[in-house]
Design a protein around this motif. Sequence first.
Motif, PDB file in Angstrom:
ATOM      1  N   HIS A   1       0.846  -1.191   0.000  1.00 23.32           N
ATOM      2  CA  HIS A   1       0.000   0.000   0.000  1.00 23.32           C
ATOM      3  C   HIS A   1       0.889   1.252   0.000  1.00 23.32           C
ATOM      4  CE1 HIS A   1      -3.609   2.335   0.568  1.00 23.32           C
ATOM      5  NE2 HIS A   1      -3.016   2.992   1.544  1.00 23.32           N
ATOM      6  N   ARG A   2       0.880   1.953  -1.115  1.00 21.41           N
ATOM      7  CA  ARG A   2       1.714   3.143  -1.253  1.00 21.41           C
ATOM      8  C   ARG A   2       0.828   4.360  -1.456  1.00 21.41           C
ATOM      9  NH1 ARG A   2       5.498   1.483  -6.055  1.00 21.41           N
ATOM     10  NH2 ARG A   2       3.616   0.399  -6.754  1.00 21.41           N
ATOM     11  N   GLU A   3       1.331   5.505  -1.035  1.00 18.37           N
ATOM     12  CA  GLU A   3       0.540   6.734  -1.095  1.00 18.37           C
ATOM     13  C   GLU A   3       1.307   7.858  -1.760  1.00 18.37           C
ATOM     14  OE1 GLU A   3      -2.521   6.496   2.692  1.00 18.37           O
ATOM     15  OE2 GLU A   3      -0.810   7.861   2.760  1.00 18.37           O
ATOM     16  N   LEU A   4       0.578   8.709  -2.449  1.00 19.63           N
ATOM     17  CA  LEU A   4       1.102   9.958  -2.977  1.00 19.63           C
ATOM     18  C   LEU A   4       0.151  11.071  -2.561  1.00 19.63           C
ATOM     19  CD1 LEU A   4       2.297   9.269  -6.655  1.00 19.63           C
ATOM     20  CD2 LEU A   4       3.721   9.890  -4.697  1.00 19.63           C
ATOM     21  N   HIS A   5       0.701  12.130  -2.012  1.00 19.49           N
ATOM     22  CA  HIS A   5      -0.096  13.290  -1.626  1.00 19.49           C
ATOM     23  C   HIS A   5       0.210  14.409  -2.630  1.00 19.49           C
ATOM     24  CE1 HIS A   5      -1.203  11.516   2.290  1.00 19.49           C
ATOM     25  NE2 HIS A   5      -0.005  10.959   2.204  1.00 19.49           N
ATOM     26  N   ILE A   6      -0.814  14.835  -3.336  1.00 17.88           N
ATOM     27  CA  ILE A   6      -0.632  15.805  -4.418  1.00 17.88           C
ATOM     28  C   ILE A   6      -1.497  17.026  -4.159  1.00 17.88           C
ATOM     29  CG2 ILE A   6      -0.910  16.227  -6.903  1.00 17.88           C
ATOM     30  CD1 ILE A   6      -0.411  13.234  -7.331  1.00 17.88           C
ATOM     31  N   GLY A   7      -0.875  18.184  -4.183  1.00 25.72           N
ATOM     32  CA  GLY A   7      -1.605  19.441  -4.085  1.00 25.72           C
ATOM     33  C   GLY A   7      -1.765  20.033  -5.477  1.00 25.72           C
ATOM     34  N   THR A   8      -2.895  20.649  -5.727  1.00 25.31           N
ATOM     35  CA  THR A   8      -3.131  21.208  -7.058  1.00 25.31           C
ATOM     36  C   THR A   8      -3.977  22.465  -6.981  1.00 25.31           C
ATOM     37  OG1 THR A   8      -4.054  20.772  -9.272  1.00 25.31           O
ATOM     38  CG2 THR A   8      -5.146  19.721  -7.410  1.00 25.31           C
TER      39      THR A   8
ATOM     40  N   ILE B   1      -3.783   7.736  -4.121  1.00 22.82           N
ATOM     41  CA  ILE B   1      -3.496   9.156  -4.358  1.00 22.82           C
ATOM     42  C   ILE B   1      -4.482  10.009  -3.584  1.00 22.82           C
ATOM     43  CG2 ILE B   1      -3.434  11.013  -6.064  1.00 22.82           C
ATOM     44  CD1 ILE B   1      -2.412   9.099  -8.091  1.00 22.82           C
ATOM     45  N   GLU B   2      -3.952  10.933  -2.793  1.00 21.70           N
ATOM     46  CA  GLU B   2      -4.768  11.936  -2.123  1.00 21.70           C
ATOM     47  C   GLU B   2      -4.524  13.275  -2.805  1.00 21.70           C
ATOM     48  OE1 GLU B   2      -4.415  12.238   2.047  1.00 21.70           O
ATOM     49  OE2 GLU B   2      -5.019  10.162   2.444  1.00 21.70           O
ATOM     50  N   ILE B   3      -5.595  13.901  -3.274  1.00 24.00           N
ATOM     51  CA  ILE B   3      -5.488  15.163  -4.006  1.00 24.00           C
ATOM     52  C   ILE B   3      -6.164  16.268  -3.206  1.00 24.00           C
ATOM     53  CG2 ILE B   3      -6.046  16.393  -6.138  1.00 24.00           C
ATOM     54  CD1 ILE B   3      -6.169  13.684  -7.549  1.00 24.00           C
TER      55      ILE B   3
END
Length: 334
Positions: free
Chosen positions: A90-97, A122-124
């Motif tokens: 379980h891998r995560e990426l936190h992305i702000g946009t 992915i958390e956006i």
Amino acid sequence: MTFEQLEYFIAVVEQDTLFDAAESLHISQSALSKQIIKLEKELGIQLLDRSRRSASLTEAGTLFYQEALDLYQRYHQTLSKMHSYQDDLHRELHIGTLPILTQYHLTSRFKRFTEQHPDIHIEIDEVEEKDLLNGLEQDKYDLIIAREHMIHPGGSEGFSGSGKFSDSGRVQKYKTYLLAEDELVAVLPTNHPLACQPLLTEHTKTSNLAPADGLSPSDNFAPSGIPLKALTNERFILMNRYTSIYQLCMEEFKKAGIPASSVSRTARVESIISAVAIGEGISLLAKSNFDVFHHENVVAIPLNPPVQLPVILVRKKRKGLDPSMKEFLQFFVE
């Protein structure tokens, strides 16, 4: 010498002042100064020349900065490799946009990525510009989606490497990847003398501000551009002052000899388009906005010469690339 001290020294180089560096690190300026002095004592050399009003790097400091960057990056790369053993399933990426995913057709690309990589969560976060860089700086986000002018304001070249601090140091600090091309357009009411053709085709003239339905870019824009200088005597309604588009417009105004007093007020995109439609003023907006919103009483005309407005992915250079981020960048960029 600790990795924390390396981080502090790098921040001092990459920020405008010691105060800015301390702010970005969330420590006091005095605590930061003490750590830099402690580092200099341990190394037995002076890293910063404090004889002038603005501190600059000594020759030894310039060399140490490059070494510190390399050490700090390898440190984070090692941490990333070890993290992959902690949770391989379980891998995560936190992305702000910025709130621009729809107009650049990125929502569907995110969907395809998650379908092809179900193991990467992915958390956006959609936030305004003032929170976006802070989130990246504080490691709240692994990546951000931003406009290039946020990272390279006024064509900044960042830290020069000559022992002097430049305006922002952002070029040295961040790695950027092109996501989408865009440009500024002049937004005029249809009865304006420079309005060449209606923005909407007949089958789209329905409500006053509605999502576009199957239009191609050629449906939206007048065929030829106009020089910004031709708009010198106009009253402008621009995007909010904290946005990079506002800052870019002000830079272009200065080049064209348009006084800052020409800006009557600022607003959000939807309000600007409605205000232009009733003849309150004109505006400069991103061309891609008209892939989302239209108004039957508004036309958008390219500038000549064009003012580019690229959209980019941004990450910290000194933060290592973990496998999740590599797969994400390969999908979106390569």
